[in-house]
Design an enzyme around this catalytic site. Structure first.
Site, PDB file in Angstrom:
ATOM      1  CB  SER A 137      -1.233   0.035   1.091  1.00  0.00           C
ATOM      2  OG  SER A 137      -1.879   1.442   1.145  1.00  0.00           O
ATOM      3  CE  LYS A 191      -2.542  -2.224  -0.630  1.00  0.00           C
ATOM      4  NZ  LYS A 191      -4.321  -1.971  -2.034  1.00  0.00           N
ATOM      5  CG  HIS A 194      -5.105  -0.938   3.653  1.00  0.00           C
ATOM      6  ND1 HIS A 194      -5.154   0.263   2.334  1.00  0.00           N
ATOM      7  CD2 HIS A 194      -4.240   0.127   4.539  1.00  0.00           C
ATOM      8  CE1 HIS A 194      -4.845   0.538   2.558  1.00  0.00           C
ATOM      9  NE2 HIS A 194      -3.809   1.170   3.908  1.00  0.00           N
ATOM     10  CG  ASN A 195      -6.902  -1.333  -0.854  1.00  0.00           C
ATOM     11  OD1 ASN A 195      -6.255  -0.997   0.286  1.00  0.00           O
ATOM     12  ND2 ASN A 195      -6.613  -1.007  -1.957  1.00  0.00           N
ATOM     13  CD  GLU A 198      -7.405   3.804   0.570  1.00  0.00           C
ATOM     14  OE1 GLU A 198      -6.193   2.805   0.413  1.00  0.00           O
ATOM     15  OE2 GLU A 198      -7.774   4.514  -1.040  1.00  0.00           O
TER      16      GLU A 198
HETATM   17  P1  NBP Z   1       0.158  -1.754 -14.085  1.00  0.00           P
HETATM   18  O1  NBP Z   1      -1.268  -2.252 -13.086  1.00  0.00           O
HETATM   19  O2  NBP Z   1      -0.613  -0.650 -15.346  1.00  0.00           O
HETATM   20  O3  NBP Z   1       0.691  -2.967 -15.336  1.00  0.00           O
HETATM   21  C1  NBP Z   1       1.102  -2.712 -16.319  1.00  0.00           C
HETATM   22  C2  NBP Z   1       2.766  -4.172 -16.187  1.00  0.00           C
HETATM   23  O4  NBP Z   1       2.102  -5.137 -16.467  1.00  0.00           O
HETATM   24  C3  NBP Z   1       3.638  -3.682 -16.953  1.00  0.00           C
HETATM   25  O5  NBP Z   1       4.675  -4.027 -16.877  1.00  0.00           O
HETATM   26  C4  NBP Z   1       3.333  -4.955 -18.829  1.00  0.00           C
HETATM   27  O6  NBP Z   1       4.391  -5.351 -19.179  1.00  0.00           O
HETATM   28  C5  NBP Z   1       2.515  -5.971 -17.372  1.00  0.00           C
HETATM   29  N1  NBP Z   1       2.010  -7.480 -17.343  1.00  0.00           N
HETATM   30  C6  NBP Z   1       0.577  -6.794 -18.570  1.00  0.00           C
HETATM   31 BR1  NBP Z   1      -0.481  -5.740 -18.223  1.00  0.00          BR
HETATM   32  N2  NBP Z   1       0.346  -7.917 -18.630  1.00  0.00           N
HETATM   33  C7  NBP Z   1       1.425  -9.132 -18.381  1.00  0.00           C
HETATM   34  C8  NBP Z   1       1.588 -10.592 -19.213  1.00  0.00           C
HETATM   35  N3  NBP Z   1       1.267 -11.361 -19.877  1.00  0.00           N
HETATM   36  N4  NBP Z   1       2.776 -10.957 -19.046  1.00  0.00           N
HETATM   37  C9  NBP Z   1       3.726  -9.783 -18.725  1.00  0.00           C
HETATM   38  N5  NBP Z   1       3.342  -8.551 -17.814  1.00  0.00           N
HETATM   39  C10 NBP Z   1       2.183  -8.119 -18.188  1.00  0.00           C
HETATM   40  O7  NBP Z   1       1.117  -1.315 -13.565  1.00  0.00           O
HETATM   41  P2  NBP Z   1       1.191  -0.786 -11.827  1.00  0.00           P
HETATM   42  O8  NBP Z   1      -0.014  -0.071 -12.038  1.00  0.00           O
HETATM   43  O9  NBP Z   1       2.031  -0.397 -12.148  1.00  0.00           O
HETATM   44  O10 NBP Z   1       0.496  -1.593 -10.871  1.00  0.00           O
HETATM   45  C11 NBP Z   1       1.631  -3.266 -11.211  1.00  0.00           C
HETATM   46  C12 NBP Z   1       0.022  -4.036  -9.479  1.00  0.00           C
HETATM   47  O11 NBP Z   1       0.358  -2.886  -8.615  1.00  0.00           O
HETATM   48  C13 NBP Z   1      -0.926  -4.598 -10.467  1.00  0.00           C
HETATM   49  O12 NBP Z   1      -1.438  -5.181 -10.123  1.00  0.00           O
HETATM   50  C14 NBP Z   1      -2.086  -3.116  -8.608  1.00  0.00           C
HETATM   51  O13 NBP Z   1      -3.360  -3.481  -8.748  1.00  0.00           O
HETATM   52  C15 NBP Z   1      -0.789  -3.020  -8.129  1.00  0.00           C
HETATM   53  N6  NBP Z   1      -0.780  -1.071  -7.264  1.00  0.00           N
HETATM   54  C16 NBP Z   1      -0.714  -0.348  -7.922  1.00  0.00           C
HETATM   55  C17 NBP Z   1      -0.975   0.374  -7.288  1.00  0.00           C
HETATM   56  C18 NBP Z   1      -0.645   2.224  -7.705  1.00  0.00           C
HETATM   57  O14 NBP Z   1      -0.744   3.398  -7.181  1.00  0.00           O
HETATM   58  N7  NBP Z   1      -1.016   1.918  -9.601  1.00  0.00           N
HETATM   59  C19 NBP Z   1      -0.626   0.732  -5.792  1.00  0.00           C
HETATM   60  C20 NBP Z   1      -0.368  -0.467  -5.115  1.00  0.00           C
HETATM   61  C21 NBP Z   1      -0.968  -1.895  -6.017  1.00  0.00           C
HETATM   62  P3  NBP Z   1       4.341  -4.703 -20.277  1.00  0.00           P
HETATM   63  O15 NBP Z   1       4.557  -3.012 -20.386  1.00  0.00           O
HETATM   64  O16 NBP Z   1       4.924  -5.276 -21.438  1.00  0.00           O
HETATM   65  O17 NBP Z   1       2.767  -4.178 -21.159  1.00  0.00           O
END
Ligand code: NBP
Length: 488
Positions: A137, A191, A194-195, A198
């Protein structure tokens, strides 16, 4: 198996797969801590190249293929997956599982549904691998500077992960905000809760703001200072702090407060819904979270809202606000917040019981004190409450919170009544008060409901004055008979 990297060819003690915003920030955080060598890999190579171009000085071991990534890891191989939850995560898990060996560790740091985490952990355990679902988080900033981390999984995996995760976690009063929550899906479950909390916290703050404006007649400018002053007291929290920041923001185009030009339709990514769905299944009333999820849903129905507004001829007249109205709102917010957290912790207790996790509620409150969105002073009180009594029936009976709620109770009632009289919705405040009153009532109308159920469905009832299960022969002579408990 060996711990000697030269035998495996690996030099990195940890790897990150998925280098979008969360993954690249987490990788940077890991690489900046002493003792870590971080392997990185992303399906689309451009992201890896971008990370190396901008932060190559952190000594990443960049891989161009999954095979290269795996061979760059020392044993036990440990990789954190930060890709899109769902199918993307399953695909990456499979790629790693095909290449990893017994004892290696796959961590899913994404926002997975804990049911998926339980399934994945079981499947990988059967293949001799450790799988850890870790709730992370704090958004992108947290990933970079120190998140609150909620890992599940086996004790064996935790032994390897503990120093690594402690090195990158947020720190609250000298303690890293990470603890082993429990086995398999425990981390992602917590988690999720937690959300959910939130959601409830944000809704309650939004109701306080709305009442201050629409009932109290305050201008947005005045509220900035009010929220800042609240942030100095027992409501001190990240969410109160950012509320003041959002209210202080002026729109560059119109010069108006930004909050007045933002469309009033709140979105969500679904973890609030998961929390409520699971709470319903477990029979835990998380009404604060439920109201927050529903309030966002109502806000996002512009056509229905417009239709109702068209047929309503008259809204309530403005209501005179009593002396000390702002303090009353603050007290109502605090009391409602205690209820929301009490309900959230009840859900964790019920989840732990259902899924067989040995959770430490005090430790969970402790790791939420920094790094995450609900970080707050308030959590220190929850830590104390569970330290004083780990078996606490409800946070509401902890002496500190019982006292605090009793102190604010009259104000809480005044605010809920004022909201109703003014026609300003306060579903969070009022449902929290109803929940409190339900627990505090010696008798509930559930007795009548049992009578109704027995009348139409012979569902039976128990009595206050003797043991046994009873049914009244409503359609016959209306005599009561002792019977077996209803199974339908
Ligand atoms: P995203 O959730 O936007 O996912 C993008 C990433 O996933 C890229 O690296 C993409 O690779 C990869 N990907 C996908 Br889409 N399909 C794939 C596949 N079949 N094989 C390999 N790679 C794949 O990224 P994020 O916002 O950085 O979040 C990452 C995780 O963290 C998620 O589960 C999200 O729910 C969680 N999270 C996010 C936040 C936040 O604030 N954003 C907070 C807490 C948790 P590519 O570059 O090749 O397309």
């Amino acid at each position: 198996m060996t711990d000697n990297p030269s035998e495996t060819g690996g030099v990195a003690n940890i790897g990150v797969i998925g280098l979008a915003v969360m993954g690249s920030n987490l990788a940077r955080n890991l690489a900046s801590r002493e003792g870590n060598t971080v392997a990185v890999y992303n399906r689309t190579q451009a992201r890896t190249q971008e990370l190396i171009a901008e932060h190559g000085d952190l000594g990443f071991v960049a891989a161009e293929s999954i095979d290269e990534f795996v061979s760059s890891l020392s044993t036990p191989r440990t990789a954190i997956i930060m890709v899109q939850a769902g199918k993307g995560t399953d695909a990456v898990i499979e790629q790693l599982a095909e290449r990893f060996e017994a004892g290696d560790i796959i961590v899913d740091g994404g926002n997975a549904n804990f049911h998926d985490t339980i399934r994945r952990e079981r499947d990988l355990r059967e293949r001799g691998l450790n799988f850890v679902g870790a709730g992370i988080s704090g958004g992108e900033e947290g990933a970079l500077r120190g998140p609150s981390i909620m890992p599940g999984g086996s004790a064996e995996a935790w032994a390897t992960l503990e120093p690594i995760l402690r090195s990158i976690a947020a720190v609250a009063e000298g303690e890293p905000c990470v603890t082993h929550i429990g086995t398999d899906g425990a981390g992602h479950f917590v988690k999720m809760v937690h959300n959910g909390i939130e959601y409830a916290d944000m809704q309650l703050i939004a109701e306080a703001y709305d009442l201050l404006r629409r009932v109290g007649g305050h201008r947005v400018e005045d509220l900035v200072e009010l929220f800042r002053s609240w942030n100095e007291g027992d409501l001190q929290s990240y969410l109160i702090e950012i509320t003041a920041e959002v209210l202080a923001q002026r729109d560059a185009d119109t010069g108006r407060p930004l909050v007045d030009v933002i469309l009033d339709e709140a979105g969500s990514k679904g973890t609030g819904v998961w929390t409520v769905q699971n709470a319903l299944g477990l029979g835990v009333p998380v009404s604060g979270i439920g109201e927050a999820v529903f309030a966002r849903a109502v806000s996002s129905k512009p056509t229905q809202r417009a239709a109702v507004q068209r047929v309503l001829r008259r809204r309530p007249d403005p209501v005179e606000t009593p002396e000390g109205f702002e303090d009353d709102v603050r007290a109502a917010l605090y009391a409602s917040k205690v209820v929301a957290y009490a309900q959230g912790f009840d859900l964790i207790v019920a989840g732990a019981r259902e899924y067989g996790w040995d959770v430490d509620l005090g430790a969970i409150a402790r790791i939420w004190r920094a790094g995450c969105i609900i970080r707050a002073q308030f959590l220190n009180r929850i830590v104390d409450a569970y330290q004083n009594d780990p078996e606490l029936e409800s946070l509401l009976v902890d002496p500190y919170f019982a006292d605090a709620v009793a102190h604010g109770e009259a104000a809480w009632r005044r605010i809920v009544a004022l909201a109703a009289a003014s026609g300003v919705p306060a579903p969070g405040f009022s449902s929290a008060l109803s929940y409190f009153d339900s627990l505090a009532s010696e008798r509930l109308p559930a007795a009548l409901i049992q009578g109704q159920r027995d009348f139409f469905g012979a569902h039976t009832y128990r009595r206050t004055d003797k043991e046994g299960t009873f049914h009244t022969r409503w359609a016959q002579d209306r005599r009561e008979v002792e019977t077996e408990p209803s199974t339908h």
